[in-house]
Design an enzyme around this catalytic site. Structure first.
Site, PDB file in Angstrom:
ATOM      1  CD  GLU A 245     -27.715 -20.318  12.813  1.00  0.00           C
ATOM      2  OE1 GLU A 245     -27.291 -20.873  13.580  1.00  0.00           O
ATOM      3  OE2 GLU A 245     -29.179 -19.800  12.790  1.00  0.00           O
TER       4      GLU A 245
ATOM      5  CE  LYS B  66     -32.650 -19.746  10.747  1.00  0.00           C
ATOM      6  NZ  LYS B  66     -33.083 -19.424  12.179  1.00  0.00           N
TER       7      LYS B  66
ATOM      8  CE  LYS C 271     -28.883 -23.426  15.489  1.00  0.00           C
ATOM      9  NZ  LYS C 271     -29.580 -22.139  15.440  1.00  0.00           N
TER      10      LYS C 271
ATOM     11  CD  GLU D 262     -31.064 -25.797  20.113  1.00  0.00           C
ATOM     12  OE1 GLU D 262     -30.086 -25.021  19.787  1.00  0.00           O
ATOM     13  OE2 GLU D 262     -32.197 -26.529  19.665  1.00  0.00           O
TER      14      GLU D 262
ATOM     15  CG  ASN E  69     -33.742 -22.658  20.100  1.00  0.00           C
ATOM     16  OD1 ASN E  69     -34.355 -21.573  20.006  1.00  0.00           O
ATOM     17  ND2 ASN E  69     -33.263 -23.658  19.089  1.00  0.00           N
TER      18      ASN E  69
ATOM     19  CD  GLU F  69     -28.863 -22.303  20.766  1.00  0.00           C
ATOM     20  OE1 GLU F  69     -29.456 -22.758  19.871  1.00  0.00           O
ATOM     21  OE2 GLU F  69     -28.469 -23.151  21.940  1.00  0.00           O
ATOM     22  CB  SER F  70     -34.399 -18.624  19.037  1.00  0.00           C
ATOM     23  OG  SER F  70     -33.930 -19.744  18.325  1.00  0.00           O
TER      24      SER F  70
END
Length: 258
Positions: free
Chosen positions: A53, A55, A115, A164, A185, A215-216
């Site tokens: 990503e 970001k 995103k 998601e 997530n 995710e995360s």
């Protein structure tokens, strides 16, 4: 927080629509070269795949990295083994833009994810107009009829929806769409608290045939290994890649998921 982020993203889209009407964006979307096959790029294999990503910031951590050249950042990801690139396009709290997406899409051969906090057709169309191959849909932010409508539009435009979820009920809602790319997530977007074990608790609920994305809560190779052991086909990584050397960090993550 999720409601505020979504409302802000919609307001910003409405402001862009005053300068670039829906019909113009739709024409640009339909004139784009075909979307890249994200499902093929992210298909399950004998090792984990990484969505890397771009970001700059987040509501929970504030500024993360300047990233003056998002295309160069994405090229480093591509050269280091990423399977797709995620680009934050939300401007208020993540300091991203559609220009970042366009720069990345023109620089790499990998599928590129928009995103953002997507809630209407205009945002989906401008994603395709800017070259997106995937679009994020956050189940918690959308009523089921809106989620289904946007999911169908993304598919009609040749893109892939990344749906998601943050709970068992949301995974079920994604499954009801016959979503082929389902993410879990670990960050609760209402409280921003992290639960790295959430993916493992929900993975078996994701239908067979859907690509499973974690995710995360990915800061070290051990986190990738944890998700891989819990059944993740793909891990989406942002903060760790922009706050460390992206090349060595990404390579270490891929090795951990082998």
């Amino acid at each position: 927080m999720l409601a505020d982020l979504t409302a802000g993203a919609v307001q910003d889209a409405e402001a862009r629509a005053s300068a670039r009407p829906l019909a113009a964006v739709e024409a640009a979307a339909l004139a784009q070269s075909p979307a890249r096959d994200a499902l093929a790029a992210l298909a399950p294999s004998d090792r984990v795949k990484i969505i890397a990503e771009v970001k700059r910031a987040s509501p929970s951590r504030g500024d993360l990295a300047d990233i003056p050249d998002p295309a160069l950042q994405a090229l480093r990801y591509e050269e280091s083994g990423a399977s797709a690139i995620s680009v934050l396009t939300e401007g208020r709290r993540f300091k991203g833009s559609l220009a970042d997406l366009e720069a990345v899409r023109s620089a790499v051969e990998l599928p590129v994810l928009r995103k953002d906090f997507i809630a209407n057709e205009y945002q989906v169309l401008e994603a395709r107009a800017s070259g997106a191959d995937l679009v994020l849909l956050i189940v918690a932010a959308l009523e089921q009829d809106v989620l289904a409508r946007l999911h169908a539009l993304i598919l009609d435009l040749g893109m892939t929806p990344l749906v998601e979820a943050h709970s068992a009920a949301e995974v079920d809602r994604a499954a009801d769409l016959d979503a082929k790319l389902i993410g879990v997530n670990a960050r609760d977007l209402s409280t921003f608290e992290l639960d790295r074990d959430l993916f493992g608790r929900l993975a078996d609920r994701i239908p067979a045939g859907a690509v499973k994305v974690a995710e995360s809560a990915v800061l070290a190779p051990a986190d990738v290994a944890h998700y891989r052991a819990a059944g993740a086909d793909v891990v989406l990584v942002g903060e760790a890649l922009v706050t460390n050397d992206p090349v060595s960090t990404l390579k270490s993550f891929l090795e951990a998921g082998a």
